[in-house]
Design an enzyme around this catalytic site. Structure first.
Site, PDB file in Angstrom:
ATOM      1  CE  LYS A 173      -8.924  -3.222   3.615  1.00  0.00           C
ATOM      2  NZ  LYS A 173      -7.747  -1.983   2.961  1.00  0.00           N
ATOM      3  CD1 TRP A 179      -2.298  -2.381   1.471  1.00  0.00           C
ATOM      4  CD2 TRP A 179      -3.229  -0.745  -0.408  1.00  0.00           C
ATOM      5  NE1 TRP A 179      -2.969  -3.141   1.066  1.00  0.00           N
ATOM      6  CE2 TRP A 179      -3.585  -2.107  -0.302  1.00  0.00           C
ATOM      7  CE3 TRP A 179      -2.898  -0.267  -1.164  1.00  0.00           C
ATOM      8  CZ2 TRP A 179      -4.492  -2.067  -1.289  1.00  0.00           C
ATOM      9  CZ3 TRP A 179      -4.239  -0.100  -2.276  1.00  0.00           C
ATOM     10  CH2 TRP A 179      -5.190  -1.742  -1.835  1.00  0.00           C
ATOM     11  CG  ASP A 231      -3.616   3.763   3.887  1.00  0.00           C
ATOM     12  OD1 ASP A 231      -4.700   3.627   4.260  1.00  0.00           O
ATOM     13  OD2 ASP A 231      -3.099   3.285   3.032  1.00  0.00           O
TER      14      ASP A 231
HETATM   15  C1  LIG Z   1      -7.156  -1.668   1.664  1.00  0.00           C
HETATM   16  C2  LIG Z   1      -5.959  -0.473   1.675  1.00  0.00           C
HETATM   17  C3  LIG Z   1      -6.912   0.565   0.611  1.00  0.00           C
HETATM   18  C4  LIG Z   1      -7.431   0.299  -0.653  1.00  0.00           C
HETATM   19  O1  LIG Z   1      -8.339   1.032   0.141  1.00  0.00           O
HETATM   20  P1  LIG Z   1      -9.450   1.362  -0.971  1.00  0.00           P
HETATM   21  O2  LIG Z   1     -10.521   1.564  -0.144  1.00  0.00           O
HETATM   22  O3  LIG Z   1     -10.036  -0.025  -1.389  1.00  0.00           O
HETATM   23  O4  LIG Z   1      -9.214   1.566  -2.039  1.00  0.00           O
HETATM   24  C5  LIG Z   1      -5.242   1.541   0.763  1.00  0.00           C
HETATM   25  N1  LIG Z   1      -4.523   1.123   2.046  1.00  0.00           N
HETATM   26  C6  LIG Z   1      -4.479   0.328   3.019  1.00  0.00           C
HETATM   27  C7  LIG Z   1      -3.381   0.269   4.063  1.00  0.00           C
HETATM   28  C8  LIG Z   1      -5.206  -0.661   3.013  1.00  0.00           C
HETATM   29  O5  LIG Z   1      -5.789  -1.895   3.490  1.00  0.00           O
END
Ligand SMILES: *Cc1c(COP(=O)(O)O)cnc(C)c1O
Length: 360
Positions: free
Chosen positions: A196, A102, A172
């Site tokens: 999540k 990511w 993030d």
């Molecule tokens: C799942 C995830 C993403 C992507 O998320 P989307 O909502 O599908 O764009 C980005 N960063 C991390 C750390 C993730 O776990």
């Protein structure tokens, strides 16, 4: 109804209590004669839902008044662009820490807008470690430092907040937000996709320090400006109303469970016992260095990869699903977010021991 334990990395399990409540309110929300899904986002009913969700999130994370909370669409992936567009503020340099899949995606997108300095990378260890803060080569004149506190795919997590001095820290937090208390005041901006640890997909939460707003890169689309949404209370256009509502129910559920201190205690216990089960066997292994193991995403491999298919099939038979590792790393991955009950982790550990006994 028989619910199974779903170890999906996202969209992931939601608390049973939240879904029961949502089910009871699905077709008519509290005497309003309609579903939340059918309501104007500007109606007083929905505005009350939205405001309560924000207030509860602020309370849970102890978010200072000097921060805006935005409820947007677009996923965390949109933030890979929105962060540089909004936070460069006339600067053309940003620092990024590369700890896995990511972070790499965030870096690739940021490169479209500015000079990216990768101040640390753990790629040589195949992302099983985190470069210590003392070895980062930060730019003192960077606009911000971006990192990924929990790498959902590799299962590596920062257990402390890195100090970046006066340079705003951007995180993030998609796969770790609400898993433990955090000091929001240490950050310039935190963002997270909802699917999540927050609620259903379709909602993205951004917590951003107010003084960083209003100096977007020239040409930034109106919808990509944090300030647009901050000024409009996330109602510049139609927000993802139903996901916002469910997120609100999840916040209430966490509060009822005792807040983030309680969550942290449970999450620590769940992950400790799963790692112990892995470490105490020579049949399973986890490659991540001890001090950087994720509380939320636990990848593990079988010593004999030929047994992977059988493991997954028999796990499914035991009511334990979505354990297949990400296609980029293989093996298995158990995602054990807030909504995964401790009994689910116990059931997985018990299954793993049984499977080992039969197949060793
Ligand atoms: C799942 C995830 C993403 C992507 O998320 P989307 O909502 O599908 O764009 C980005 N960063 C991390 C750390 C993730 O776990």
């Amino acid at each position: 109804m028989s619910r199974i334990y779903n170890f999906s990395a996202g969209p992931a399990m939601l608390p049973q209590d939240v879904m029961s409540k949502a089910a009871s309110e699905l077709t008519e929300w509290r005497g309003s004669g309609m579903s939340i899904m059918e309501m104007s986002h500007r109606s007083k009913e929905f505005v009350s839902v939205a405001e309560k969700a924000e207030a509860d999130l602020r309370e849970l994370l102890n978010i200072p008044d000097t921060y805006k909370v935005l409820f947007l669409q677009g996923g965390a992936s949109s933030q890979f662009a929105m962060v540089p567009l909004n936070l460069l503020r006339g600067n053309n340099k940003a620092d990024y820490i590369n700890t896995g899949t990511w972070s790499k995606k965030a870096i690739a997108e940021a490169k479209r807008f500015c000079d990216v300095n990768v101040a640390a990378t753990s790629e040589v260890s195949n992302f099983t470690t985190i470069t210590p803060r003392t070895d980062w080569t930060l730019n003192s004149d960077a606009a911000y430092v971006h990192y990924t506190p929990n790498e959902t795919i590799q299962g590596v997590e920062f257990h402390t907040i890195p100090d970046t001095g006066n340079v705003p820290l951007v995180a993030d937090m998609s796969s770790t937000i609400l898993s433990r208390p955090i000091d929001v005041s240490k950050y310039g901006c935190i963002y997270a996709g909802s699917q999540k640890n927050i609620g259903p997909a379709g909602l993205t939460i951004i917590i951003v320090r107010e003084d960083l707003l209003g100096d977007e890169l020239k040409g930034t689309p109106t919808m990509f400006s944090y300030e647009t949404h901050a000024k409009a209370g996330s109602m510049y256009n139609t927000p993802p109303t139903y996901s916002w509502y469910i997120a609100g129910l999840v916040f209430e559920w966490i509060k009822n469970k005792g807040g983030l201190d309680a969550m942290a205690g449970i999450n620590r216990r769940k992950s400790d016992k799963l790692y112990a089960a892995i470490d105490n066997s020579d049949f399973y292994s986890n490659p991540v260095e001890l001090e950087s193991r994720s509380w939320m995403n636990v990848p593990f491999i079988l010593a004999n990869a030929d047994l992977d298919g059988k493991f997954l099939e028999e796990a499914k038979g035991a009511g334990l699903v979505t354990l297949k590792g990400h296609r980029s790393v293989g093996g298995m991955r158990a995602s054990i977010y807030n909504a995964m009950p401790e009994e689910g982790v116990d059931a997985l550990i018990e299954f793993m021991a049984e499977f080992e006994k039969k197949n060793k």
